[in-house]
Write a protein that holds these residues in place. Structure first.
Motif, PDB file in Angstrom:
ATOM      1  N   THR A 106     -26.775  12.878 -38.430  1.00 56.03           N
ATOM      2  CA  THR A 106     -26.726  11.416 -38.463  1.00 56.03           C
ATOM      3  C   THR A 106     -25.310  10.979 -38.135  1.00 56.03           C
ATOM      4  O   THR A 106     -24.348  11.446 -38.758  1.00 56.03           O
ATOM      5  CB  THR A 106     -27.115  10.868 -39.844  1.00 56.03           C
ATOM      6  OG1 THR A 106     -28.457  11.242 -40.153  1.00 56.03           O
ATOM      7  CG2 THR A 106     -27.011   9.349 -39.865  1.00 56.03           C
ATOM      8  N   ALA A 107     -25.185  10.110 -37.162  1.00 55.31           N
ATOM      9  CA  ALA A 107     -23.876   9.551 -36.807  1.00 55.31           C
ATOM     10  C   ALA A 107     -24.016   8.040 -36.699  1.00 55.31           C
ATOM     11  O   ALA A 107     -24.894   7.538 -35.988  1.00 55.31           O
ATOM     12  CB  ALA A 107     -23.371  10.130 -35.496  1.00 55.31           C
ATOM     13  N   ALA A 108     -23.170   7.317 -37.424  1.00 52.48           N
ATOM     14  CA  ALA A 108     -23.231   5.858 -37.422  1.00 52.48           C
ATOM     15  C   ALA A 108     -21.828   5.293 -37.276  1.00 52.48           C
ATOM     16  O   ALA A 108     -20.846   5.894 -37.718  1.00 52.48           O
ATOM     17  CB  ALA A 108     -23.874   5.345 -38.708  1.00 52.48           C
TER      18      ALA A 108
ATOM     19  N   SER B 156     -16.077   1.289 -39.398  1.00 54.49           N
ATOM     20  CA  SER B 156     -16.611   2.094 -40.502  1.00 54.49           C
ATOM     21  C   SER B 156     -17.510   3.185 -39.928  1.00 54.49           C
ATOM     22  O   SER B 156     -18.661   2.919 -39.568  1.00 54.49           O
ATOM     23  CB  SER B 156     -17.420   1.220 -41.463  1.00 54.49           C
ATOM     24  OG  SER B 156     -16.646   0.157 -41.956  1.00 54.49           O
ATOM     25  N   PRO B 157     -17.023   4.420 -39.815  1.00 59.70           N
ATOM     26  CA  PRO B 157     -17.863   5.505 -39.301  1.00 59.70           C
ATOM     27  C   PRO B 157     -18.534   6.293 -40.429  1.00 59.70           C
ATOM     28  O   PRO B 157     -18.064   6.294 -41.577  1.00 59.70           O
ATOM     29  CB  PRO B 157     -16.847   6.394 -38.575  1.00 59.70           C
ATOM     30  CG  PRO B 157     -15.569   6.184 -39.335  1.00 59.70           C
ATOM     31  CD  PRO B 157     -15.612   4.788 -39.898  1.00 59.70           C
ATOM     32  N   ARG B 158     -19.640   6.929 -40.093  1.00 57.05           N
ATOM     33  CA  ARG B 158     -20.303   7.856 -41.012  1.00 57.05           C
ATOM     34  C   ARG B 158     -20.908   8.996 -40.213  1.00 57.05           C
ATOM     35  O   ARG B 158     -21.544   8.776 -39.173  1.00 57.05           O
ATOM     36  CB  ARG B 158     -21.410   7.161 -41.800  1.00 57.05           C
ATOM     37  CG  ARG B 158     -22.149   8.125 -42.758  1.00 57.05           C
ATOM     38  CD  ARG B 158     -23.112   7.402 -43.672  1.00 57.05           C
ATOM     39  NE  ARG B 158     -24.351   7.037 -43.016  1.00 57.05           N
ATOM     40  CZ  ARG B 158     -25.320   6.350 -43.606  1.00 57.05           C
ATOM     41  NH1 ARG B 158     -25.160   5.903 -44.835  1.00 57.05           N
ATOM     42  NH2 ARG B 158     -26.428   6.062 -42.962  1.00 57.05           N
ATOM     43  N   VAL B 159     -20.721  10.209 -40.693  1.00 56.53           N
ATOM     44  CA  VAL B 159     -21.321  11.394 -40.080  1.00 56.53           C
ATOM     45  C   VAL B 159     -21.961  12.224 -41.183  1.00 56.53           C
ATOM     46  O   VAL B 159     -21.317  12.523 -42.194  1.00 56.53           O
ATOM     47  CB  VAL B 159     -20.277  12.240 -39.332  1.00 56.53           C
ATOM     48  CG1 VAL B 159     -20.940  13.474 -38.726  1.00 56.53           C
ATOM     49  CG2 VAL B 159     -19.585  11.418 -38.250  1.00 56.53           C
ATOM     50  N   GLY B 160     -23.214  12.578 -41.011  1.00 55.82           N
ATOM     51  CA  GLY B 160     -23.914  13.396 -41.993  1.00 55.82           C
ATOM     52  C   GLY B 160     -24.679  14.517 -41.321  1.00 55.82           C
ATOM     53  O   GLY B 160     -25.291  14.331 -40.267  1.00 55.82           O
ATOM     54  N   LEU B 161     -24.629  15.688 -41.916  1.00 57.19           N
ATOM     55  CA  LEU B 161     -25.348  16.853 -41.399  1.00 57.19           C
ATOM     56  C   LEU B 161     -26.234  17.402 -42.514  1.00 57.19           C
ATOM     57  O   LEU B 161     -25.751  17.699 -43.616  1.00 57.19           O
ATOM     58  CB  LEU B 161     -24.359  17.923 -40.936  1.00 57.19           C
ATOM     59  CG  LEU B 161     -24.946  19.110 -40.166  1.00 57.19           C
ATOM     60  CD1 LEU B 161     -25.546  18.643 -38.830  1.00 57.19           C
ATOM     61  CD2 LEU B 161     -23.876  20.167 -39.912  1.00 57.19           C
TER      62      LEU B 161
END
Length: 818
Positions: A491-493, A507-512
């Motif tokens: 997930t990349a936002a 505001s970034p977000r990265v989830g694996l």
């Protein structure tokens, strides 16, 4: 054509393309609950493909364009356990019907707030909890915040019967603004002050479908101020919950409750009407408030008055909301609604307390929704009624004014408004989900100079002063979620915001997420979020008594300050929060759901609670005993000497923590749970003990427990069909809490730093273990009886400064459905 039009047209085109498919074979059926009621918009997916459909108003669905072969089909609906069926598709239609059961283990539930789309809670790339409709229906709580007592990682601050403050991961103050509240995805913070609306948000309890609670930064999708976490209150759609209900209740402290809900369907039209009224008397504090009438800094006879008595402690909540929904076709719907919340009660502030009398919030909205496109416009407004400051009222009463005249002279004005607009589009390309959207909010805070530095009659000089305040912020966001090889999901936002006072922020977000275990998912998530100072923090202006011959003024920190020696306090800056999280969610043992996470957060330019920054008499109230501190300017405006409390930024603070949640179903009738949270605030403690940094961080306080836990058991149908019993225990370690003039500390117990007995330090908060009991019984299909007993042992529990200690509270209700 402008960018907004291009974006919306692209989303509509993608939605049209996504709806076209080949007609080879199909899968049809229905999705209902265990009682046979249709679950409208339940998701039905063909496993291993991108084919699926949503159930219509009758709970029926059709998946077209399915090639011949054998498939597994899975149905899911928020708050229910997912279910799968095997089907074989030939030239015609295969059938798969589903009757979903309410889920005890949350791993089977699906959520929408984590990624702005429906997904299983175990797949969500954030720490998220759900309080479902069944739990809400079997409770008698006053405030949606009260339902969060069992949420892992949540800090609950109960200020009497009615007031509930919610926070996560420390640094709470007497005001609740660090934890964002939303209603059906709309900003539910007060448009004037920027604080949480709490029980003022106009949704009746009978109309709440679920609460979704995210712990940790969420700005990548929800923008500024979702940097510590957020709670989304999601209401019921009339097609999902048709019919009516009437609830009557009574309890201790003269509590009386009435709720009515009705939802109907007439062809393509659906509608709902909800009303709720609660009244009673809060626990009292009966504290003496001192007004230094002669300015000699000595408490003399006739200079105190009792506040927090029974007259101050009346509580009344009234909430009304209506909605109309028109289905244009099977996929597209247009809807509109209106809600009003009105509240009377006691509210703690940094410098004392307010009595809310008829404070009203109105919310109007219209929206268009489609599986691939969503757009909404909404408007939220305030009216303060005769809400007023208790200290300012008390000073006038001590001076000889009648209570009624004192209230009239000190009442707040709040005619503030918020206009919001938002749109979102989504599409699935192969195994990648794409989401893009924007939102716009325009704030018109209007206090008539009663608590903001806006246009109005100045309470000190009596002349017109100030200028109107208008603030706007616009945000654009995008997110991609892709299934990768090796059972990985990425997930990349990214969100871009433009704020009138604080410019551009990202505001970034990265989830694996790794799904290779087979019994659960392991995730790692990195977020960077920001908090733009709330309107109150920027523009506060509130005269709040005197210190000797000088006035005490609460001022916003948005323009900065200058001292007599030329030194300055900079204008407030944006606070940022970078958080790295590791977590596991799954069922390692049959019947058990495990949710564990570890986080590390780094706050920069931390925004403090109110701080004393000037001290003309050198009393030590600003940390420099014997040395007068005098402010000469706010921004470029000259000031006479006065005592000033304001908000300011600190440098950098790190913290970490660990949250554990376990739910175990012993059988179909008994389930147990355990939540445990441990936080590490040693970085701030070390800074306060280090001589090089002690002065800088001395006035920054954690205001949260390091350790807390909750455990309980839920039982149903034991010996009597329809009987459900829940018993829960909640423990909070003792902790210091300092906010404004309020002190609750071990070191200062029995001392008032201002000399005012109202602010006497009564010792730390927490240090309690409370037992709550809930009993509900389905007398018949239509009649439900609930009994809730909070704090069964009647333990005196201090949960918030400036508020009465909580005691036992029993409330019983009877619900009739039709």
């Amino acid at each position: 054509m402008n960018k907004k039009s291009i974006f919306i047209n692209c989303c509509l085109s993608l939605a049209l393309i996504a709806g076209l498919s080949a007609q080879t074979g199909s899968i049809t059926g229905s999705v209902t609950n265990e009682n046979g009621s249709p679950l409208v918009e339940a998701n039905v997916l063909v496993d291993g493909t991108d084919m699926g459909a949503s159930a219509n108003a009758n709970g029926e669905y059709t998946i077209s364009g399915v090639g011949a072969g054998s498939y597994t089909v899975t149905a899911s609906f928020i708050g229910y356990a997912s279910s799968s069926r095997s089907v074989t598709v030939g030239d015609g239609a295969a059938t798969a019907n589903f009757a979903l059961a309410v889920s005890f283990l949350p791993g089977d539930e699906v959520v929408i707030s984590a990624s702005r789309r429906v997904e299983k809670i175990v797949d969500a790339p954030v720490t998220i909890a759900v309080i479902n409709e069944a739990k809400i229906r079997r409770s008698t709580g006053f405030n949606v915040g009260a339902l969060m007592k069992e949420v892992k990682g949540a800090d609950i601050y109960q200020a009497g019967i009615q007031g509930i403050g919610v926070n996560a991961r420390g640094f709470m103050s007497a005001y609740s603004y660090r934890f964002m509240m939303m209603g059906d995805g709309m900003n539910a913070m007060l448009p004037g002050a920027g604080l949480s609306s709490g029980g003022l948000w106009p949704v009746a309890k009978e109309d709440i479908e679920r609460l979704e609670v995210i712990m940790g930064p969420s700005s990548a999708l929800y923008g500024p101020n979702a940097h510590n976490g957020m709670m989304n209150v999601i209401s019921k759609h009339p097609r999902d919950y048709p019919g009516g209900s009437v609830v009557l209740g009574a309890g201790q402290n003269g509590i009386l409750t009435q709720r009515v809900r009705y939802a109907g369907i007439a062809g393509a039209l659906a509608y709902k009407v909800n009303f709720e009224h609660i009244a009673g008397t809060d626990w009292t504090t009966n504290k003496e408030y001192w007004g230094d009438l002669n300015g000699n800094s000595t408490l003399d006879a006739g200079e105190t008055i009792v506040v927090g008595h029974e007259e101050d402690s009346k509580i009344e909540d009234q909430r009304l909301n209506v909605g109309i929904y028109y289905a244009i076709n099977n996929d597209m719907e247009i809807s509109a609604g209106f809600g009003q919340g009105k509240q009377t009660g006691w509210g703690t502030t940094n410098l004392g307390a307010n009595v809310l009398e008829g404070w009203t919030v109105n919310n109007t909205w219209v929206q268009v929704s489609h599986p691939n496109v969503f757009a909404r416009f909404y408007n939220t407004t305030n009216k303060a009624g005769t809400s007023h400051s208790v200290p300012n009222r008390s000073m006038l009463e001590l001076g000889g004014m009648t209570r009624g005249d004192a209230i009239e002279a000190t009442k707040y004005v709040d005619d503030s408004g918020l206009i919001g607009a938002e749109a979102q589009g989504n599409i699935k390309l192969g195994f990648t989900h794409l989401i893009a959207g924007f939102d716009y909010m325009k704030f018109d805070p209007i206090s008539g100079r009663t608590y903001l530095d806006d246009k109005g009659k100045d309470p000190v000089t009596g002349v017109e002063a100030g200028e109107a305040i208008v603030l706007a912020q616009t945000g654009f966001y995008g997110q991609a979620q892709a299934d990768l090889p090796a059972s990985l999901s990425l997930t990349a936002a990214l969100r871009f915001d433009n704020h009138d006072n604080y410019g551009k922020n990202t505001s970034p977000r990265v989830g694996l997420v790794w799904k290779g275990l087979g019994f659960g998912n392991i995730r790692v998530t990195w977020n960077r979020a920001f908090q733009a100072p709330a309107i109150l923090q920027q523009m506060l202006y509130l005269p709040y008594g005197v210190v000797g011959p000088y006035g005490l003024i609460l001022r916003g920190g948005g323009r900065g300050f200058t001292y007599t020696d030329g030194s300055t306090i900079d204008p407030l800056k944006v606070e940022t929060n970078e958080t790295l999280e590791f977590g596991f969610k799954g069922t390692p043992v049959k019947g058990m759901y495990l949710d564990v996470n570890y986080f590390q957060s780094n706050y920069k330019d931390f925004i403090s609670p109110l701080q004393m920054i000037s001290d003309p008499l050198g009393l030590g109230l600003a940390g420099t005993p014997g040395t007068p501190l005098i402010i000469t300017h706010i921004g470029d405006v000259a000031l006479d000497p006065e005592y000033i409390m304001t908000y300011k930024n600190f440098g950098e603070v790190k913290m970490s923590g660990f949250d554990l949640g376990v739910k175990y179903a012993l059988n179909n009738n008994i389930g147990v749970f355990l939540n445990y949270s441990k936080a590490d605030y040693s970085d701030l403690k070390n800074k306060k003990e280090d001589e090089a940094t002690a002065a800088k961080y001395a006035s920054l306080h954690i205001n949260a427990p390091e350790t807390k836990w909750a455990a309980g058991v839920d039982m149903k149908d034991l010996g009597l069909q329809g009987l459900a019993i829940s018993v829960s225990t909640r423990h909070v370690d003792e902790f210091d809490f300092i906010s404004g003039n309020h002190r609750a500390t071990a070191e200062g117990k029995g001392i008032s730093i201002t000399g005012n007995p109202y602010f006497m330090d009564e010792g730390p908060l927490g240090g309690y273990t409370l037992i709550d009991l809930g009993i509900s019984y389905d007398v018949s299909e239509k009649i439900l009886v609930n009994l809730t007993v909070d704090n069964v042992t009647d333990t005196e529990a201090r949960q918030m400064v400036g508020s009465p200690a909580t005691r036992r509270l029993a409330v019983a209700e009877i619900r009739y459905a039709f």
